[in-house]
Design a protein around this motif. Structure first.
Motif, PDB file in Angstrom:
ATOM      1  N   ALA A 237       0.784  -1.333  -0.182  1.00 19.27           N
ATOM      2  CA  ALA A 237       0.028   0.118   0.083  1.00 19.27           C
ATOM      3  C   ALA A 237       0.933   1.326   0.076  1.00 19.27           C
ATOM      4  CB  ALA A 237      -0.907   0.041   1.335  1.00 19.27           C
ATOM      5  N   ALA A 324      -5.738  -9.176   1.228  1.00 21.92           N
ATOM      6  CA  ALA A 324      -6.501  -8.198   0.745  1.00 21.92           C
ATOM      7  C   ALA A 324      -7.114  -7.199   1.606  1.00 21.92           C
ATOM      8  CB  ALA A 324      -7.526  -8.727  -0.263  1.00 21.92           C
ATOM      9  N   PRO A 325      -7.768  -7.630   2.545  1.00 20.46           N
ATOM     10  CA  PRO A 325      -8.547  -6.582   3.372  1.00 20.46           C
ATOM     11  C   PRO A 325      -7.574  -5.805   4.002  1.00 20.46           C
ATOM     12  CG  PRO A 325      -9.278  -8.733   3.773  1.00 20.46           C
ATOM     13  CD  PRO A 325      -8.335  -8.946   3.082  1.00 20.46           C
ATOM     14  N   ASN A 328      -6.150  -3.290   1.346  1.00 18.09           N
ATOM     15  CA  ASN A 328      -7.244  -2.465   1.026  1.00 18.09           C
ATOM     16  C   ASN A 328      -7.476  -1.136   2.267  1.00 18.09           C
ATOM     17  OD1 ASN A 328      -7.840  -3.297  -1.420  1.00 18.09           O
ATOM     18  ND2 ASN A 328      -9.312  -4.978  -0.515  1.00 18.09           N
ATOM     19  N   MET A 331      -4.185   0.993   2.333  1.00 20.01           N
ATOM     20  CA  MET A 331      -4.164   1.761   0.790  1.00 20.01           C
ATOM     21  C   MET A 331      -5.544   2.985   1.075  1.00 20.01           C
ATOM     22  SD  MET A 331      -2.822   2.070  -2.032  1.00 20.01           S
ATOM     23  CE  MET A 331      -2.940   2.990  -3.447  1.00 20.01           C
ATOM     24  N   ASN A 332      -6.635   2.676   1.615  1.00 17.25           N
ATOM     25  CA  ASN A 332      -7.775   3.481   1.669  1.00 17.25           C
ATOM     26  C   ASN A 332      -7.194   4.640   2.703  1.00 17.25           C
ATOM     27  OD1 ASN A 332     -10.341   4.439   1.057  1.00 17.25           O
ATOM     28  ND2 ASN A 332     -10.861   4.081   3.305  1.00 17.25           N
ATOM     29  N   LEU A 349     -14.187   6.164  -0.902  1.00 20.96           N
ATOM     30  CA  LEU A 349     -13.236   5.157  -1.661  1.00 20.96           C
ATOM     31  C   LEU A 349     -13.241   5.521  -3.239  1.00 20.96           C
ATOM     32  CD1 LEU A 349     -11.586   2.720  -1.438  1.00 20.96           C
ATOM     33  CD2 LEU A 349     -13.527   1.324  -1.809  1.00 20.96           C
ATOM     34  N   GLN A 353     -10.457   6.672  -5.946  1.00 20.05           N
ATOM     35  CA  GLN A 353     -10.072   5.938  -7.088  1.00 20.05           C
ATOM     36  C   GLN A 353     -10.559   6.451  -8.302  1.00 20.05           C
ATOM     37  OE1 GLN A 353     -12.529   2.534  -6.163  1.00 20.05           O
ATOM     38  NE2 GLN A 353     -10.683   1.380  -5.024  1.00 20.05           N
TER      39      GLN A 353
END
Length: 488
Positions: A237, A324-325, A328, A331-332, A349, A353
């Motif tokens: 991330a 993945a969680p 994410n 990254m968020n 989000l 994006q």
């Protein structure tokens, strides 16, 4: 503060059984000289910066003299290179000089790159060239200043010894530092040979030294794997958020501590392109910028396979699905900060994006655009023409800017406070390839001043530094065709 002769060595990796390493001394180089010294890194091992002024300093960090208390070894590992398993790699041009304990109990490897041939050199010369050494020296510190987990760099030593890559080049040596240089491939080499006792020995060593809070866990090996997954997810991330492409995400270049390891053909994004390939040797784009999160997962699956003698298969599968969680969420969090949001609302989000999609279409300079976005005026009648025009896509961008302006007005802080916060996460300066190339070309003419100037800028990437503003410029026309490869 310590002298070179009184550093406190505690060589734990060298104390492991012989199957984990080869005892080897660096090969002497002719007439070494100090090119650059990092006083900030020296503090990590309690080394007095004045020691760098001694003539012996270059001799020690060229490998011509052994530091008292050191125990040099080459580390053994394997790895998946561009997706293909290579049964044995190891430190082919790097030597772990030793491990230094500082006054607060921290342990730091001194890892010499370019120290000469080892048992793992695979017909290579064991040397490093000046250009790759400069790039690693600069980028490790640049990443640290950007708050990205990374190895560090203590010093850069030159020699007039010639090294052949694509052509004859000048040799050099860089001493990098990290709490550990154990990699995913350090486990793979034994797992693929069916040496489960060695896998356990290495896992116990790593957990005991670097994850001591997991020793008493109900399933310590699983807990270790889960923590490596979490750290790797967060590292990916960080890379994506700052626009950094590693270039060679082989499993032998993946740190079990979640550090950015092995700076070769890396690149910071300039004109934003999700499919950016920084490595000229990566013909298929396996390690393209937008593939890095996926490759992080793939590499962790390889590590999970290597740990199968210690972890139940169902537990391992459940563990890797946390990747993945974790990615994410991190990254968020990073991207929300980059666009200046401190609260969370539905649609956030999609907001950041969609901005990424706009940057990709407009091919806008990634680093500079986020920095400029901090100047956005959120008042309803503000035009923000300069910020809008940089996207060059008024019909598509206007809708985004209207959403962004409305969203910012929902925040409790002022534009000035938001701008200050955004400037603490959106750098003004990154190590663009052309900046490194300028420093390299000057160094090849024995002018090393640009290395120090560039390092001083990169150590404060979030400060405006008006007198150094030209270091924030995008690549000039002559640099647009610069290529870096695995030999970089």
């Amino acid at each position: 503060m310590k002298t070179l002769e009184t550093l406190s060595f505690d060589n734990t990796y060298a104390a492991l059984p012989e199957t984990f390493r080869q005892r080897v001394s660096p090969t002497v180089v002719p007439s070494p000289y100090l090119i650059a010294f990092n006083a900030d890194a020296a503090k990590l091992i309690d080394l007095d910066p004045e020691e760098a002024k001694r003539p012996e300093f270059a001799e020690y960090f060229a490998g011509n003299k052994l530091l008292p208390g050191s125990d040099p070894v080459a580390m053994k590992y394997a790895g998946h290179q561009f997706g293909h398993y290579v049964p044995q790699l190891g430190d082919g041009r790097a030597i772990l000089l030793g491990e230094v304990r500082n006054s607060i109990g921290g342990k730091w490897d001194l890892h010499l790159k370019g120290g000469g041939q080892t048992a793992f050199s695979r017909m290579g010369d064991g040397r490093a060239v000046l250009r790759s050494s400069i790039r690693e020296y600069l980028c490790g510190e640049a990443m640290h200043a950007l708050n990205v987990p990374t190895t560090r760099a203590l010093c850069l030593v030159g020699t007039d010894m010639e090294v052949y890559r694509e052509h004859q080049e000048t040799g050099a040596l860089v001493t990098r530092m990290a709490p550990s240089h154990v990699r995913f491939g350090s486990f793979e080499v034994f797992a693929h040979r069916g040496q489960t006792d060695e896998v356990k020995t290495l896992a116990d060593y790593v957990i005991g030294l670097y994850f001591p809070h997991l020793v008493a866990a109900e399933k310590p090996y699983l807990a270790f794997y889960r923590e490596v997954i979490s750290r790797t997810a967060e590292l990916m991330a960080h890379w994506q958020a700052i626009g950094f492409a590693h270039g060679v995400m082989n499993t032998d270049n993946m740190s079990i501590l979640g550090l950015t390891l092995d700076y070769g053909p890396f690149g910071f994004m300039e004109d934003f392109d999700p499919g950016f390939i920084c490595n000229h040797s990566d013909d298929t784009g396996r390690y393209a910028f937008d593939q890095q999160p996926r490759i992080g997962y793939w590499n962790l699956a390889c590590l999970g396979y290597a740990l199968m003698s210690l972890i139940d298969a169902d537990d391992a599968r459940a563990a890797i699905e946390t990747y993945a969680p974790a990615f994410n969420a991190k990254m968020n969090s990073l991207m929300m900060a980059k666009i200046g949001l401190q609260t969370s609302c539905d649609g956030d989000l999609k907001l950041w994006q969609d901005l990424i999609d706009l940057l990709a279409v407009a091919k806008t300079d990634y680093t500079n655009y986020f920095r400029i976005l901090g100047n956005f005026d959120s008042s309803p009648d503000a035009r923000n023409d300069g910020i809008r025009q940089r996207l060059k896509l008024a019909p598509m961008a206007d809708e985004w800017f209207n959403r962004y302006s409305a969203r910012l007005r929902e925040e409790s802080r002022t534009d000035a406070d938001r701008r200050e916060a955004m400037n603490q996460v959106n750098p003004r300066y990154v190590l663009r390839n052309y900046l490194a190339q300028v420093a390299i070309e000057k160094a090849e003419r024995k002018d090393f001043g640009e290395i120090e100037r560039l390092m001083s800028v990169l150590k404060h990437p979030f400060d405006d530094q008006p007198e150094m503003a030209h270091y924030a410029n995008p690549a000039p026309a002559w640099a647009r065709g610069l290529h870096v490869s695995c030999s970089s």
